[in-house]
Design an enzyme around this catalytic site. Sequence first.
Site, PDB file in Angstrom:
ATOM      1  N   GLU A 135       9.256   6.279   4.205  1.00 27.99           N
ATOM      2  CA  GLU A 135       9.579   5.148   5.080  1.00 27.99           C
ATOM      3  C   GLU A 135      10.168   5.627   6.411  1.00 27.99           C
ATOM      4  O   GLU A 135       9.876   5.060   7.470  1.00 27.99           O
ATOM      5  CB  GLU A 135      10.540   4.190   4.379  1.00 27.99           C
ATOM      6  N   GLU A 203      -0.752   5.533   6.255  1.00 29.39           N
ATOM      7  CA  GLU A 203      -0.128   5.840   4.971  1.00 29.39           C
ATOM      8  C   GLU A 203      -0.262   7.323   4.648  1.00 29.39           C
ATOM      9  O   GLU A 203       0.683   7.962   4.182  1.00 29.39           O
ATOM     10  CB  GLU A 203      -0.746   4.986   3.858  1.00 29.39           C
TER      11      GLU A 203
END
Length: 305
Positions: A135, A203
Amino acid sequence: MNTLRTGMLLAALTALFMGIGYLLGGGFGIVIAFLVAAATNLYAYWNSDKMVLRMYRAEEVDETHSSGAIRRYASMVRQLAMNADMPQPKVYIIENPQPNAFATGRNPQNAAVAATTGLLRILDERELAGVMAHELAHVRNRDTLTMTVTATIAGAITMLANFALFFGGNRNNAGGLIGSIAIMIFAPMAAALVQMAISRGREYEADRIGAEICGHPEWLASALAKISNGAAQIPNDVAERHPETGQLMIINPLSGQGRDNLFSTHPDTQNRIDALMAMTDRPTGVRLNPDGPSPVEAARKGPWG
């Protein structure tokens, strides 16, 4: 290249928005569509973090929290941010049984990371470090702003396409009835494909950089396997009501995630795991196990209770 590709995709979404405006209202429609696109971008820029955190009823926490697990979680984020040489983001916890996490905010100085209580229950501390490093990688790459703005424009395109139903019979439309039908069918699909193309590529990049931040790619690989199994078994009611936020999560939180790979907001989890394990000097050894222990059973083995 990553920034350039994102810029081109965002430009394509804006152009699509303006094209719909032209078909619905000619030159005047282009102007209105451009103004709406600019307004949605501006609003998303300043309020993206507040919007999604409020939507999930996230609670800001720190190292003084009454829960030992949450104190360790907040401390971990601080240490990882120091490792990454970046400002410490605000830390949030979400009361939700599905294991998941996301980052939001317009830049590293105004960022936030959030984890669900379900995530803290099923992961051990090393796996949680891998997730939060992922994150933080999104924050450092400024993915959080790009993804939120993209989702906002894509949603607006879909909404505008629905308006075509009411303008299809208007002779003043540049595209007429056929053009309006084409808008209703293809515009939302095109917006979704562009949005998902951005999400998938980012991602993989966040996995790679996150592994570098925590120093152990296998931690994140192990966490992804557990989170994927947990998300498949436990629904996320908020995400189901607001599917546009699904792309922000580390694993797709929606119940239909495995139905159609073409329209998935996330790359295949096993492919992500294999790429992470390839960064180590050991063979790929983490595999998804849909028939493995439930998240509740996994939680009993972890230190977060």
